[in-house]
Motif scaffolding. Structure first.
Motif, short mmCIF file in Angstrom:
data_model
loop_
_atom_site.label_atom_id
_atom_site.label_comp_id
_atom_site.label_asym_id
_atom_site.label_seq_id
_atom_site.Cartn_x
_atom_site.Cartn_y
_atom_site.Cartn_z
N GLY A 81 0.80 -1.21 0.00
CA GLY A 81 0.00 0.00 0.00
C GLY A 81 0.84 1.27 0.00
N ARG A 112 -7.48 2.59 -3.81
CA ARG A 112 -8.18 2.08 -2.62
C ARG A 112 -9.69 2.09 -2.84
NH1 ARG A 112 -4.55 1.68 1.56
NH2 ARG A 112 -2.56 2.79 1.23
N GLY A 116 -10.93 1.88 2.18
CA GLY A 116 -9.51 2.17 2.39
C GLY A 116 -8.59 1.01 2.06
N ALA A 117 -9.12 -0.11 1.69
CA ALA A 117 -8.26 -1.25 1.35
C ALA A 117 -7.71 -1.07 -0.06
CB ALA A 117 -9.06 -2.54 1.42
N VAL A 118 -6.52 -1.59 -0.26
CA VAL A 118 -5.88 -1.50 -1.58
C VAL A 118 -6.63 -2.38 -2.56
CG1 VAL A 118 -3.79 -1.93 -2.90
CG2 VAL A 118 -3.62 -1.00 -0.60
N SER A 119 -7.11 -1.77 -3.64
CA SER A 119 -7.86 -2.52 -4.65
C SER A 119 -7.10 -2.68 -5.96
CB SER A 119 -9.20 -1.83 -4.92
OG SER A 119 -8.97 -0.52 -5.44
#
Length: 420
Positions: A81, A112, A116-119
């Protein structure tokens, strides 16, 4: 001679052509497999597929990317990230043997989701391939100029220049430099490290003229001659078989000209396949033809300087020898004059002595018995002794005594006797 302002503008255009113009790349990727979500045309051109489908992994679109640094950096950013950048990232594009090496400045940023998670990863980049190659060429160019400044041998400079261009060119190229005769009518081998020896020998000494290959024509016209396909170009009619045996399919030749416009030689770039030059190719030819001109002119100046120094030294030695010989001749003449003066003095003394001696009445050559005949003829020998005698005894003396001669000028002397 070219106008300085025009020359400066031409040099600026060449540098722009060499360094090129940067094109920005953009792509949005999703998931750990880096599925293509969106990309601009420049990124799709990088992949070699302007119609690339979205939702497909990069390594499926371009398999040769697998295992390369680009994919490794995408994996890292997706995993951590954390954004990162990469300068002059090397990317191999296309399948061997037709692939090419390219360099990019990349910025990798995580994408993200709302939580907020890395996509995925967002990639921004600028291709630096042309800039990198141009920087390497310019570094080699500076090194060549330093060689010329320290008066390195011309063959070393030209050979090094040819090898540098061949090593740094993005596509295979074989460089040749031919040097012109002083009258500009023929071209001779200068440097061609990668061309076959038989080819260099065959074209060594070729005439300059219209239709004499690329180089002979460029030298004749005093302008570049671009032959993109030797197999069909009429300029190569007399050399087509030779080029075929050497594996040459294209030849771009640029004349090397002195500052006064005189012909110094030609700079040629050969290719194994038919090829049309790009602006950057022509810029390389012009830049390095100018460098070759500087080296060749410097070489000619140094040769002329050495020849002038040798001529001056030869003249100095000749003058010194003439002075030495003149001194010897003067001394010899003085010695001869002294000897002649001494001989003349002796002759005058002898003549005075002879004049003072009385002319005898009777023959002095009669021996112990004497001779009462009148003394009519004077004779002498090589030691200067003289006597008077009658004709009979004089004749006897001349016949029987070596070196005796008639000393009477009135009777013709020795010469009259010898030629009687």
């Amino acid at each position: 001679m070219a106008d300085p302002a025009s020359a400066g503008q031409a040099a600026e255009l060449d540098h722009r052509a060499l360094f090129g113009q940067s094109t920005a790349l953009f792509a949005a990727l999703a998931g750990p497999d880096h599925l293509l979500v969106a990309a601009n045309p420049a990124f799709l051109a990088l992949l070699g597929d302007e119609d690339a489908r979205t939702g497909v992994a990069l390594v499926d679109l371009t398999p040769e990317l697998a295992g390369q640094d680009l994919i490794a950096q995408l994996d890292r950013v997706y995993r951590t990230g954390e954004p990162c950048t990469g300068r002059d990232v090397r990317v191999e594009l296309g399948a061997v043997p037709h692939g090419r090496e390219a360099f990019f400045d990349f910025t990798y940023e995580p994408r993200r989701d709302p939580g907020g998670a890395v996509s995925g990863v967002r990639v921004l980049g600028v291709e630096t391939t042309q800039v990198k190659h141009a920087q390497r060429l310019m570094a080699e160019h500076r090194a060549l100029l330093e060689q010329i400044a320290r008066q390195a041998p011309l063959s070393e400079v030209l050979d090094g220049m040819a090898r540098s261009i061949e090593d740094l060119a993005p596509q295979e190229v074989l460089v040749s430099v031919l040097l012109a005769d002083p009258d500009g009518r023929h071209l001779h081998h200068g440097a061609a490290p990668s061309l076959p020896g038989f080819y260099n020998e065959a074209i060594d000494g070729i005439a300059t003229g219209e239709g004499v290959g690329s180089c002979g024509t460029a030298a004749h016209r005093r302008e570049p001659v671009i032959v993109t396909d030797i197999a069909t170009d009429p300029f190569w009619a007399d050399f087509r078989d030779l080029a075929g045996r050497a594996g040459l399919a294209a030849c771009w030749s640029t004349p090397i000209l002195a500052r006064d416009g005189g012909l110094l030689g030609t700079f040629a770039m050969y290719h194994r396949v038919p090829r049309v030059p790009q602006d950057s190719d022509l810029a390389v030819a012009r830049v390095f033809a100018g460098t070759a001109a500087l080296a060749i002119e410097r070489h000619h100046i140094e040769r002329a300087k050495v020849a002038a120094e040798e001529h001056a030294e030869s003249a100095r030695r000749a003058l010194a020898e003439a002075v030495r010989v003149e001194r010897e001749l003067r001394a010899e003449a003085e010695q001869r004059a002294t000897a002649a003066a001494e001989l003349a003095a002796q002759m005058r003394t002898a003549a005075a002595a002879q004049a003072a001696a009385p002319h005898p009445d009777r023959c002095q050559l009669g021996g112990t018995g004497g001779c009462t005949a009148p003394a009519e003829i004077k004779i002498a020998d090589s030691w200067g002794d003289a006597a008077w005698g009658c004709p009979a005894h004089v004749e006897e003396a001349i016949i029987n005594v070596r070196s005796v001669f008639i000393a009477s000028e009135a009777l013709g002397g020795l010469a009259a006797y010898l030629h009687r």
